[in-house]
Design an enzyme around this catalytic site. Structure first.
Site, PDB file in Angstrom:
ATOM      1  CB  CYS A   1       1.288  -2.762  13.492  1.00 29.05           C
ATOM      2  SG  CYS A   1       1.485  -2.318  11.809  1.00 29.05           S
TER       3      CYS A   1
ATOM      4  CG  ASN B   1      -6.106   4.067  13.039  1.00 31.25           C
ATOM      5  OD1 ASN B   1      -7.154   4.849  12.643  1.00 31.25           O
ATOM      6  ND2 ASN B   1      -4.861   4.518  12.499  1.00 31.25           N
TER       7      ASN B   1
ATOM      8  CB  SER C   1       9.016   5.500  10.112  1.00 33.20           C
ATOM      9  OG  SER C   1       8.075   5.411  11.361  1.00 33.20           O
TER      10      SER C   1
ATOM     11  CD  GLU D   1      -2.262  -1.079   2.779  1.00 33.04           C
ATOM     12  OE1 GLU D   1      -2.470   0.062   3.419  1.00 33.04           O
ATOM     13  OE2 GLU D   1      -2.935  -2.113   3.422  1.00 33.04           O
TER      14      GLU D   1
ATOM     15  N   GLY E   1       5.941  -2.579   6.460  1.00 38.04           N
ATOM     16  CA  GLY E   1       7.248  -2.931   6.783  1.00 38.04           C
ATOM     17  C   GLY E   1       7.997  -2.320   7.807  1.00 38.04           C
TER      18      GLY E   1
ATOM     19  CB  CYS F   1       2.977   6.966   3.346  1.00 35.56           C
ATOM     20  SG  CYS F   1       3.035   5.781   4.552  1.00 35.56           S
TER      21      CYS F   1
ATOM     22  CB  CYS G   1       5.940  -6.367   9.034  1.00 37.49           C
ATOM     23  SG  CYS G   1       7.013  -5.488  10.249  1.00 37.49           S
TER      24      CYS G   1
ATOM     25  CB  CYS H   1       4.001  -3.528  16.617  1.00 40.32           C
ATOM     26  SG  CYS H   1       5.966  -3.259  16.143  1.00 40.32           S
TER      27      CYS H   1
ATOM     28  CB  CYS I   1       0.659   0.952   7.743  1.00 39.89           C
ATOM     29  SG  CYS I   1       0.866   0.721   9.688  1.00 39.89           S
TER      30      CYS I   1
ATOM     31  CB  SER J   1       7.351   3.688  15.780  1.00 43.07           C
ATOM     32  OG  SER J   1       6.952   3.804  14.530  1.00 43.07           O
ATOM     33  CG  LEU J   2       9.529   6.059  22.540  1.00 43.62           C
ATOM     34  CD1 LEU J   2      10.790   5.333  22.411  1.00 43.62           C
ATOM     35  CD2 LEU J   2       9.945   7.599  23.037  1.00 43.62           C
ATOM     36  CG  HIS J   3       4.252   3.420  19.734  1.00 43.47           C
ATOM     37  ND1 HIS J   3       4.202   4.479  19.065  1.00 43.47           N
ATOM     38  CD2 HIS J   3       4.372   2.483  18.733  1.00 43.47           C
ATOM     39  CE1 HIS J   3       4.093   4.419  17.727  1.00 43.47           C
ATOM     40  NE2 HIS J   3       4.348   3.258  17.425  1.00 43.47           N
TER      41      HIS J   3
HETATM   42  N1  SAH Z   1       7.970  -0.258  10.837  1.00 47.56           N
HETATM   43  C1  SAH Z   1       7.939   1.231  10.788  1.00 47.56           C
HETATM   44  C2  SAH Z   1       7.144   1.928   9.773  1.00 47.56           C
HETATM   45  C3  SAH Z   1       5.930   1.275   9.393  1.00 47.56           C
HETATM   46  S1  SAH Z   1       4.618   1.501  10.710  1.00 47.56           S
HETATM   47  C4  SAH Z   1       7.700   1.768  12.211  1.00 47.56           C
HETATM   48  O1  SAH Z   1       7.435   1.158  12.870  1.00 47.56           O
HETATM   49  O2  SAH Z   1       7.935   3.006  12.463  1.00 47.56           O
HETATM   50  C5  SAH Z   1       4.089   3.131  10.604  1.00 47.56           C
HETATM   51  C6  SAH Z   1       3.585   3.834  11.875  1.00 47.56           C
HETATM   52  O3  SAH Z   1       2.292   3.388  12.152  1.00 47.56           O
HETATM   53  C7  SAH Z   1       4.292   3.417  13.095  1.00 47.56           C
HETATM   54  O4  SAH Z   1       4.604   4.594  13.907  1.00 47.56           O
HETATM   55  C8  SAH Z   1       3.566   2.366  13.545  1.00 47.56           C
HETATM   56  O5  SAH Z   1       3.656   2.446  15.008  1.00 47.56           O
HETATM   57  C9  SAH Z   1       2.152   3.009  13.341  1.00 47.56           C
HETATM   58  N2  SAH Z   1       0.866   2.238  13.474  1.00 47.56           N
HETATM   59  C10 SAH Z   1       0.794   0.821  13.295  1.00 47.56           C
HETATM   60  N3  SAH Z   1      -0.357   0.437  13.901  1.00 47.56           N
HETATM   61  C11 SAH Z   1      -1.157   1.566  14.222  1.00 47.56           C
HETATM   62  C12 SAH Z   1      -2.457   1.718  14.807  1.00 47.56           C
HETATM   63  N4  SAH Z   1      -3.335   0.856  14.896  1.00 47.56           N
HETATM   64  N5  SAH Z   1      -2.843   3.147  14.875  1.00 47.56           N
HETATM   65  C13 SAH Z   1      -2.108   3.951  14.927  1.00 47.56           C
HETATM   66  N6  SAH Z   1      -0.882   3.792  14.160  1.00 47.56           N
HETATM   67  C14 SAH Z   1      -0.366   2.641  13.937  1.00 47.56           C
END
Ligand code: SAH
Length: 345
Positions: free
Chosen positions: A116, A291, A188, A89, A156, A102, A109, A113, A334, A211-213
């Site tokens: 995701c 999301n 990212s 995508e 990915g 993007c 992947c 996570c 994504c 992507s820290l979270h």
């Molecule tokens: N693998 C890389 C890039 C792809 S993910 C990374 O982890 O950064 C792109 C972004 O979307 C990341 O910040 C990821 O954490 C976020 N993401 C994944 N699932 C999500 C969700 N359900 N809601 C919001 N952001 C999400």
């Protein structure tokens, strides 16, 4: 089959020389490729050359399998089929400073996570540099306007496909190609520290987005398995090193999940970590209400909790924004579209 989009201008030049072609052919072919043309459409090449190219090569341009346009904000989501049928995508967003795409760096992947959609079916395969470039070119062709920026934030983990991603950055920023400057490119990562350290030494002035979270190891390890390999401290030290070497500002993504990482204590931990590692570094925190992920019961916090979280960071002088949600009516995050296409087949 060779893939034309995988070739740099110099490599394409060598290939044209191999085929006994004059030098100016390289520019001709490159211009067609950047416009998203197929070999058969390269009408200013002699027919014999087009035939030879068709026998030996494919372009690497993906085919648009589905196109969704957000009625809310004009965000466009493209589902692409690669030459072997793998789906990825891209999303085209309208930013203040222009169109940004993007792109995906892998089909699937393997980072796992929890929040995701991209990781649900595991990793199918890496994308080549040309297959990543093809997404930018076809997106540009589809919208009929110049794309000025790229974020490698689709499906990915870019550093799990390091060499091809770096090659892609060199191709997309090449003056003979799309000429999108590194300053308009973001990569990212979920926190692959080896990739961050390596990228710092490539002399590519791209923006690193992390992507820290969560800044709390126990919480982050629950959400993101990569944290068991590289802890928050190791990750932030690598970010610090990235800045020290490149002088580039760092962007941190923080998705907010109700009851998981949205408490005042989570914000305080994030502020403390920023203070310790990013002191004096132009860093920026992007808060993104997650999301919903039905399978796991993950939901975004309410507005009040989001504002409260932001206020804790602001009081500590941290540069923070709440990410505008683009394309929420078209599953623009994504992996959502690929995941639904996969489960439908
Ligand atoms: N693998 C890389 C890039 C792809 S993910 C990374 O982890 O950064 C792109 C972004 O979307 C990341 O910040 C990821 O954490 C976020 N993401 C994944 N699932 C999500 C969700 N359900 N809601 C919001 N952001 C999400």
């Amino acid at each position: 089959m060779r893939r034309l989009l995988d070739m740099s201008f110099a490599e394409l030049g060598e290939y044209m020389a191999e085929l006994g072609q004059p030098r100016y052919r390289t520019g001709q072919v490159m211009r067609w490729l950047c416009r998203g043309a197929d070999i058969s459409e390269m009408t200013d090449l002699p027919l014999s050359l087009r035939q030879r190219l068709s026998e030996e090569c494919e372009t690497g341009l993906p085919v648009v399998a589905e196109k969704l346009v957000s009625q809310r904000d004009g965000t466009i989501k493209l589902l692409f089929a690669l030459s072997d049928g793998q789906l990825v995508e891209s999303v085209v967003m309208d930013y203040e400073h222009g169109k940004t795409v993007c792109v995906s760096s892998q089909a699937g992947c393997r980072m796992g996570c929890r929040f995701c959609a991209s990781t649900l079916g595991g990793l199918a395969r890496n994308l080549s540099a040309g297959e990543i470039l093809g997404q930018v070119i076809v997106a540009q062709r589809e919208i009929g306007a110049r794309i000025g920026g790229v974020v490698i934030m689709g499906i990915g983990e870019p550093f799990d496909n390091y060499d091809n991603v770096v090659k892609f950055v060199r191709l997309v920023s090449a003056p003979e190609g799309l000429n999108i400057g590194c300053r308009h490119i973001s990569i990212s990562t979920c926190g692959m520290v080896d990739g961050i350290r390596k990228l710092a030494r490539e002399e590519l002035p791209v923006t690193l987005s992390v992507s820290l979270h969560s800044a709390i190891n126990s919480v982050r390890s629950e959400l993101m398995p990569i944290n068991k390999k590289w802890s928050v401290e190791e990750l932030l030290s690598a970010c610090r090193e990235y800045f020290d070497i490149t002088g580039r500002r760092i962007s941190f993504e923080y998705i907010l999940i109700a009851g998981v990482n949205d408490k005042v204590s989570d914000a305080a931990a994030l502020a403390a970590a920023m203070d310790e590692y990013m002191n004096g570094v132009p860093a920026h925190v992007n808060l993104i209400p997650c999301n919903p992920v039905k399978e796991r019961g993950f939901k975004p916090p309410g507005r009040d909790e989001i504002i409260r979280f932001k206020a804790v960071l602001e009081r500590k002088g941290i540069n923070v924004t709440i990410r505008r949600k683009l394309g929420s009516d078209i599953n623009a995050s994504c992996g959502q579209l690929r995941a639904s296409a996969r489960s439908a087949t």
